[in-house]
Design an enzyme around this catalytic site. Sequence first.
Site, PDB file in Angstrom:
ATOM      1  N   SER A 296      54.150  16.905  19.346  1.00 54.67           N
ATOM      2  CA  SER A 296      55.094  17.945  19.736  1.00 54.67           C
ATOM      3  C   SER A 296      54.695  18.422  21.125  1.00 54.67           C
ATOM      4  O   SER A 296      53.510  18.635  21.405  1.00 54.67           O
ATOM      5  CB  SER A 296      55.079  19.098  18.724  1.00 54.67           C
ATOM      6  N   GLU A 297      55.685  18.573  22.021  1.00 54.55           N
ATOM      7  CA  GLU A 297      55.359  18.736  23.437  1.00 54.55           C
ATOM      8  C   GLU A 297      54.682  20.055  23.784  1.00 54.55           C
ATOM      9  O   GLU A 297      54.147  20.208  24.868  1.00 54.55           O
ATOM     10  CB  GLU A 297      56.594  18.516  24.321  1.00 54.55           C
ATOM     11  N   ASN A 298      54.692  21.009  22.853  1.00 51.73           N
ATOM     12  CA  ASN A 298      53.973  22.249  23.139  1.00 51.73           C
ATOM     13  C   ASN A 298      52.474  22.129  22.880  1.00 51.73           C
ATOM     14  O   ASN A 298      51.762  23.126  22.959  1.00 51.73           O
ATOM     15  CB  ASN A 298      54.578  23.417  22.355  1.00 51.73           C
TER      16      ASN A 298
END
Lengths: 220, 227
Positions: free
Chosen positions: B47-49
Amino acid sequence: MRNVVVEDARAAVQGLKDGHTVMVGGFGNAGLPLAILKAVVEAGVRDLTLISNNAGTVEDDLTLWFRAKIVRKIICSYPRGAKAFTELYRKGEVELELVPQGTLVERIRAGGAGMGGFPSPVGVGTDFAKGKQVLHVGGRDYILELPLKADFTFVKGKLADTVGNVTYNMTARNHCPAMATAAETTVVEVDRIVAAGELDPEAIVTPCIFVDRVFARAKA
Amino acid sequence: MKTLGRSELARMVALHLPRQGFVNLGIGAPTEIGDYLPPDTDVMLHSENGVLNVGPRPPKEAEDWDLINAGKIPITLGTGGAFFDSTLSFAMMRGGHLDIAVLGAFQVSERGDIANWTTGESNGAPPGIGGAIDLAVGARTIWVMMDHTTKEGAPRIVRTCTFPLTAAKVVSRIFTNIAIVDVTPKGLVLDAVLDGLTPADVQAVTGAELQPAKKLRKIQPSGTVVS
């Protein structure tokens, strides 16, 4: 020994002036320095340029800044769902520079790392390439993205020691370590401050050289 | 027209993912694919966070708002998972380290262009881009998961995207609620069709030419695909 601990949120935002550029960490609810955000409104500054991922997710975060109308321009990747910001945006009372998320954080990294920007493959052939210099490297097209710097960075950490080393909590890390490198004055709001030497040096994410002030939400 | 439900569509995509590899599921509907991965999967979700090995959603009482995915939904961390900052996370994306990204889309063109960030009609609301382009440009393989048409019945698979592009020539496979379509150098190939529909039915709601695969597969109402 170096000691960057300040007493409260008010002291943490000392020196912030009208027209300053400010980076604020956080993604959604995670990693927002909520006490500092409130203190900035109380400090009465205005015309800020804000660099952050979002434009307010809940009532007690950046929403406060847009309700108080202290932001002139926001540079961010995803301002959707931000009610107070959207109202001002619709009325044309706040300027928006929309930046792809990875480009946003890399521009911040470039600012903090002393780079003059970087050629990015992101946005080539789209609206995001408009007005940007195109570079050809190794047979591929890139667009030149420029660095971002700020007068102040406000981020949220988990623990800090008294010299200013910082750890983060899970996905509350997000843009915070990059932003911590890119401002004239970096302020970190943490859950707890410990004595120098108590943090595992292998676990420190932001070394103290980047940190000017730390402030604890609750005292140890 | 008969269509797959959102959950069955998510299940269909999950069944097509390789058994291992690094995969990013875009925000919105694609995130639901994670709910249908087999329990013994070796897929690691990114997940890009700033998370690798996103685990299932926690029960309500165990939610922690410092542990969320890119859709800002509480998650858990799978065994062997890791946290990292956004610069490293987007290095994983742009640097070609992700095997597959599954994205939602408004439109996909016959050459694999994707438009998924704005329809250009904002009614004054601010646009948002997030990590959509970074994923579309950076992951090695881009799959799209979307309804075959708009609510009004207009095709989403088109000859040329009319909405602003997210990235050009990146999509290799499109999973919709009535078909699976492969984007190939020779054009769009219809790989599978929902049971009860014919290739002609699918073509009728598609804005670009489809060539049926040599061995057309059948999508069952559960989302399972059979030869």
